[in-house]
Design a protein around this motif. Structure first.
Motif, PDB file in Angstrom:
ATOM      1  N   UNK A   1      60.536  -3.393  90.127  1.00  0.00           N
ATOM      2  CA  UNK A   1      59.108  -3.617  89.905  1.00  0.00           C
ATOM      3  C   UNK A   1      58.662  -2.639  88.832  1.00  0.00           C
ATOM      4  N   UNK A   2      58.212  -3.158  87.702  1.00  0.00           N
ATOM      5  CA  UNK A   2      57.854  -2.360  86.526  1.00  0.00           C
ATOM      6  C   UNK A   2      56.331  -2.380  86.387  1.00  0.00           C
TER       7      UNK A   2
ATOM      8  N   UNK B   1      58.460   5.136  77.870  1.00  0.00           N
ATOM      9  CA  UNK B   1      59.357   5.718  78.867  1.00  0.00           C
ATOM     10  C   UNK B   1      59.723   4.712  79.952  1.00  0.00           C
ATOM     11  N   UNK B   2      58.741   3.953  80.463  1.00  0.00           N
ATOM     12  CA  UNK B   2      59.078   2.981  81.507  1.00  0.00           C
ATOM     13  C   UNK B   2      60.021   1.921  80.962  1.00  0.00           C
ATOM     14  N   UNK B   3      59.820   1.527  79.710  1.00  0.00           N
ATOM     15  CA  UNK B   3      60.719   0.544  79.099  1.00  0.00           C
ATOM     16  C   UNK B   3      62.146   1.069  79.025  1.00  0.00           C
ATOM     17  N   UNK B   4      62.283   2.328  78.632  1.00  0.00           N
ATOM     18  CA  UNK B   4      63.619   2.933  78.538  1.00  0.00           C
ATOM     19  C   UNK B   4      64.261   3.091  79.923  1.00  0.00           C
ATOM     20  N   UNK B   5      63.447   3.438  80.913  1.00  0.00           N
ATOM     21  CA  UNK B   5      63.973   3.584  82.274  1.00  0.00           C
ATOM     22  C   UNK B   5      64.464   2.240  82.805  1.00  0.00           C
ATOM     23  N   UNK B   6      63.663   1.200  82.609  1.00  0.00           N
ATOM     24  CA  UNK B   6      64.059  -0.134  83.070  1.00  0.00           C
ATOM     25  C   UNK B   6      65.322  -0.592  82.340  1.00  0.00           C
TER      26      UNK B   6
ATOM     27  N   UNK C   1      60.954   0.941  91.985  1.00  0.00           N
ATOM     28  CA  UNK C   1      59.664   0.769  91.310  1.00  0.00           C
ATOM     29  C   UNK C   1      59.614   1.770  90.164  1.00  0.00           C
ATOM     30  N   UNK C   2      59.327   1.291  88.970  1.00  0.00           N
ATOM     31  CA  UNK C   2      59.169   2.154  87.796  1.00  0.00           C
ATOM     32  C   UNK C   2      57.691   2.134  87.425  1.00  0.00           C
ATOM     33  N   UNK C   3      57.051   3.299  87.459  1.00  0.00           N
ATOM     34  CA  UNK C   3      55.602   3.389  87.272  1.00  0.00           C
ATOM     35  C   UNK C   3      55.274   4.270  86.080  1.00  0.00           C
TER      36      UNK C   3
END
Length: 198
Positions: free
Chosen positions: A6-7, A22-27, A91-93
């Motif tokens: 869940x992004x 950052x969230x894009x890179x983490x996902x 979950x990436x927030x």
């Protein structure tokens, strides 16, 4: 096995957002490790959620099977958001820090998740979170509010509220001094992403 992600993005910036980057890179890192991953994406700034109100509170205070058709409609979005969280392995927030705290868009999402008896309950031993086995990775982005400092009210709140829901595996990746030293701030965040267990 499929890994469900869940992004959640919350930045009000349509372009140039550090937290979104950052969230894009983490996902991307998670998907590289789990090629069969499924991703559910919500941009809470581009598509704001409605704030909670008295009608919402009345609707979620009634067990789902006892709600009127109108109450069912009112609670439907909250129920759907909770289902997204329950179905997520990770979950990436995105957490851009605005005025030392979380964005209002993120707070609204959290408020809609807070259903007594569904995401938490009170017991004789204190509150108990009812969402189990979910991991959260938070991308903390700030121009100068250092994560963990005395003026950072955002990261402690996120760790607390997620724990309140039962999500205790919470990790942070921080770019928290971008306006002071952009290069080292970005490097620290990238190093943090590289160090995440996928």
């Amino acid at each position: 096995m499929t890994h469900s992600i869940l992004h959640i993005d919350t930045s009000i910036k349509p372009e140039g957002s550090m937290s979104k980057s950052l969230t894009s890179d983490i996902v991307a890192r998670l998907r590289a490790a789990h090629p069969e991953s499924s991703v559910t994406y919500r941009d809470l700034a581009a598509h704001p959620l409605p704030e909670t109100d008295a009608a919402w509170f009345a609707a979620i205070s009634v067990p789902a099977e006892d709600r009127s058709p109108e109450q069912t409609d009112i609670a439907a979005l909250s129920d759907r958001l909770i289902a997204e969280v329950r179905n997520a392995d990770t979950i990436v927030i995105g957490l851009p820090v605005y005025n030392f705290n979380v964005p209002s868009q993120l707070k609204t999402w959290i408020d809609l998740l807070a259903q007594p008896g569904v995401t938490f309950r009170y017991t004789e031993d204190g509150p108990e979170g009812l969402i189990q086995g979910t991991r959260a990775i938070i991308a903390y982005a700030s121009n100068g509010t250092r994560m963990g400092s005395e003026i950072d009210f955002a990261s402690a709140y996120m760790r607390h509220i997620l724990g309140f829901f039962g999500i205790t595996d919470v990790q942070f990746v921080a770019s928290d001094h971008f306006a002071i030293d952009a290069e080292s701030s970005v490097k620290a965040a990238n190093d943090g992403i590289a160090g995440l267990a996928a």
